[in-house]
Design a protein around this motif. Structure first.
Motif, PDB file in Angstrom:
ATOM      1  N   PHE A   4      -6.973  -0.626   6.141  1.00 43.97           N
ATOM      2  CA  PHE A   4      -6.791   0.279   5.011  1.00 43.97           C
ATOM      3  C   PHE A   4      -5.432  -0.011   4.373  1.00 43.97           C
ATOM      4  N   LEU A   5      -5.336   0.265   3.090  1.00 46.44           N
ATOM      5  CA  LEU A   5      -4.057   0.224   2.389  1.00 46.44           C
ATOM      6  C   LEU A   5      -3.784   1.618   1.842  1.00 46.44           C
ATOM      7  N   PRO A   6      -3.174   2.504   2.644  1.00 45.59           N
ATOM      8  CA  PRO A   6      -2.836   3.819   2.119  1.00 45.59           C
ATOM      9  C   PRO A   6      -2.062   3.672   0.811  1.00 45.59           C
ATOM     10  N   VAL A   7      -2.327   4.564  -0.134  1.00 47.84           N
ATOM     11  CA  VAL A   7      -1.725   4.444  -1.460  1.00 47.84           C
ATOM     12  C   VAL A   7      -0.210   4.346  -1.339  1.00 47.84           C
ATOM     13  N   GLY A   8       0.341   3.311  -1.976  1.00 47.27           N
ATOM     14  CA  GLY A   8       1.786   3.070  -1.922  1.00 47.27           C
ATOM     15  C   GLY A   8       2.202   2.127  -0.824  1.00 47.27           C
ATOM     16  N   GLU A   9       1.257   1.672   0.015  1.00 49.52           N
ATOM     17  CA  GLU A   9       1.570   0.755   1.112  1.00 49.52           C
ATOM     18  C   GLU A   9       0.692  -0.490   0.992  1.00 49.52           C
ATOM     19  N   ILE A  10       1.318  -1.656   0.906  1.00 48.57           N
ATOM     20  CA  ILE A  10       0.512  -2.881   0.849  1.00 48.57           C
ATOM     21  C   ILE A  10       0.764  -3.764   2.068  1.00 48.57           C
ATOM     22  N   GLN A  11       1.239  -3.127   3.135  1.00 53.83           N
ATOM     23  CA  GLN A  11       1.318  -3.763   4.458  1.00 53.83           C
ATOM     24  C   GLN A  11       2.051  -5.097   4.430  1.00 53.83           C
ATOM     25  N   GLY A  12       3.162  -5.166   3.665  1.00 51.69           N
ATOM     26  CA  GLY A  12       3.983  -6.369   3.665  1.00 51.69           C
ATOM     27  C   GLY A  12       3.424  -7.528   2.878  1.00 51.69           C
ATOM     28  N   ARG A  13       2.404  -7.296   2.089  1.00 50.26           N
ATOM     29  CA  ARG A  13       1.806  -8.368   1.283  1.00 50.26           C
ATOM     30  C   ARG A  13       2.392  -8.361  -0.128  1.00 50.26           C
ATOM     31  N   GLU A  14       2.208  -9.473  -0.804  1.00 49.91           N
ATOM     32  CA  GLU A  14       2.563  -9.530  -2.214  1.00 49.91           C
ATOM     33  C   GLU A  14       1.379  -9.029  -3.034  1.00 49.91           C
ATOM     34  N   LEU A  15       1.681  -8.272  -4.073  1.00 50.75           N
ATOM     35  CA  LEU A  15       0.632  -7.606  -4.842  1.00 50.75           C
ATOM     36  C   LEU A  15      -0.405  -8.579  -5.374  1.00 50.75           C
ATOM     37  N   ASN A  16       0.024  -9.725  -5.867  1.00 52.86           N
ATOM     38  CA  ASN A  16      -0.921 -10.660  -6.475  1.00 52.86           C
ATOM     39  C   ASN A  16      -1.706 -11.484  -5.458  1.00 52.86           C
ATOM     40  N   ASP A  17      -1.483 -11.205  -4.169  1.00 48.92           N
ATOM     41  CA  ASP A  17      -2.345 -11.781  -3.124  1.00 48.92           C
ATOM     42  C   ASP A  17      -3.507 -10.848  -2.800  1.00 48.92           C
ATOM     43  N   ILE A  18      -3.585  -9.741  -3.525  1.00 54.23           N
ATOM     44  CA  ILE A  18      -4.673  -8.780  -3.366  1.00 54.23           C
ATOM     45  C   ILE A  18      -5.516  -8.815  -4.639  1.00 54.23           C
ATOM     46  N   ALA A  19      -6.825  -8.971  -4.497  1.00 50.87           N
ATOM     47  CA  ALA A  19      -7.687  -9.061  -5.674  1.00 50.87           C
ATOM     48  C   ALA A  19      -7.663  -7.759  -6.464  1.00 50.87           C
ATOM     49  N   ALA A  20      -7.391  -7.867  -7.764  1.00 57.38           N
ATOM     50  CA  ALA A  20      -7.361  -6.686  -8.633  1.00 57.38           C
ATOM     51  C   ALA A  20      -8.780  -6.190  -8.895  1.00 57.38           C
TER      52      ALA A  20
END
Length: 371
Positions: A200-216
């Protein structure tokens, strides 16, 4: 066989990219032949349009949407049933601290799992709230759902319902005293060493990832922003990004591995499974008499399944609104996972409806030939 599977996936997925079915895609196939597992992959496209996206790769996280229902909520529920903490025929809604109407006492764990509770398919409750994170909203939303009138007699038929799985997630949290993401970590992700690959990615937490490594996903008209690194589903978002119906994110390797684990557990190949084979077998074979729904999973609908024409009738799977799916065929020992962001930048792109059966037919037809 790996190179042949890769080629099959490349040809099928390129069709989707070339025809604008999705912006980014990751697909995986796993086949067991003579006791040996063969895997193939394809990753392509971009995590988002507009020049800021990155090329999709094996580490790209996709919003799994309703794959949360079988891969998290159902598995955790089955684990609790095996441990004797919950029962199939238990009426669990009374555990949520609300006074229930008489008909709600008839709703059992099994009814919630196979979408035969009587609850509506969906209600846009989020429209009653401003798009702001407030802890109290989660309980307000659950209360609204609990007091929704049933639309048909419990058990009579199946109506696929987000609302039922929101309540089932709340039951799990109330029973264990743990938030669902932590429960999933304890029962599934940590034992299987998948904590980084499916989470899960609780809102406001991207678990140390870069945003653009997550599919929009979507340019959301309610939240007035592009959804990237936060769950697309509005109700899950209001609940902090952790809910029983949506909120899970996954890499292609992690989702495929979890599906392989389900298959191996079903086949009795795991020595100490997180769900006993007999419990899992009940969930994966108990089909509602009037529908394709099993207990937490779907099965192919004859002649009209998004899984196409080649999966055996014993197969199980699920779809996600964001453009995701998995299918597990125990007879042919095949797992097929498709992760896309077809709702980027808008859910109005519905080309996935025709693509899903096309994709699965292309893949399965060629894999069967390899035998």
């Amino acid at each position: 066989m790996k190179n042949q599977i890769n080629k099959i996936l490349f040809e099928a997925c390129r069709q989707g990219l070339d025809h604008g079915v999705f912006c980014g895609v990751a697909a995986g196939v796993s086949v067991v032949r003579h006791g040996v597992r063969h895997r193939g992959w394809f990753c392509g496209g971009l995590t988002r349009t507009g020049g800021e996206g990155r090329v999709v790769n094996h580490a790209t996280l996709f919003d799994l949407a309703s794959l949360t229902k079988p891969l998290c909520t159902t598995i955790c529920t089955l684990h609790m049933i095996e441990k004797g903490i919950l029962q199939w025929n238990q009426s669990p809604l009374g555990l949520l601290g609300e006074t229930l109407s008489d008909d709600k006492h008839q709703v059992t764990i099994s009814h919630l799992l196979n979408h035969s509770s009587g609850l509506p398919a969906y209600k846009p409750f989020f429209e009653e709230f401003s798009p702001q994170m407030e802890p109290r909203v989660k309980n307000l939303l659950i209360r609204k759902i609990i007091h929704q009138p049933l639309e048909y007699r419990t058990g009579e038929r199946c109506v696929y319902s987000d609302l039922g799985f929101i309540l089932l997630g709340a039951v799990l949290e109330g029973t264990t005293g743990m938030r669902l993401d932590r429960l999933f970590g304890d029962i599934v992700a940590t034992p299987l060493k998948l904590s980084r690959q499916i989470c899960f990615l609780p809102v406001g937490e991207i678990q140390g990832r870069e945003l653009n490594d997550i599919a929009a996903t979507e340019q959301c008209p309610w939240r007035k922003k592009l959804m990237q690194g936060e769950v697309h589903d509005e109700h899950s978002w209001l609940m902090g990004g952790v809910a029983g119906h949506a909120g899970l994110f996954g890499e292609i390797g992690g989702v495929t591995t979890l599906c392989e684990y389900i298959l191996d557990s079903w086949k009795g190949r795991i020595s100490r499974p997180i769900i006993a084979t007999e419990v899992l077998n009940k969930a994966l074979t108990s089909k509602h008499p009037k529908d394709s729904w099993l207990l937490g999973f779907d099965s192919p609908s004859p002649g009209q399944s998004t899984s196409g024409r080649y999966f055996s009738p014993q197969s199980v799977g699920h779809l996600g609104f964001s453009g995701t799916s998995f299918w597990i065929d125990p007879a042919k020992e095949i797992v097929v996972v498709l992760l896309t962001n077809r709702i980027h930048p808008t859910r109005d792109n519905t080309k996935i409806r025709e693509f899903r059966p096309f994709f699965h037919d292309c893949v399965m037809k060629e894999i069967i030939k390899l035998e």
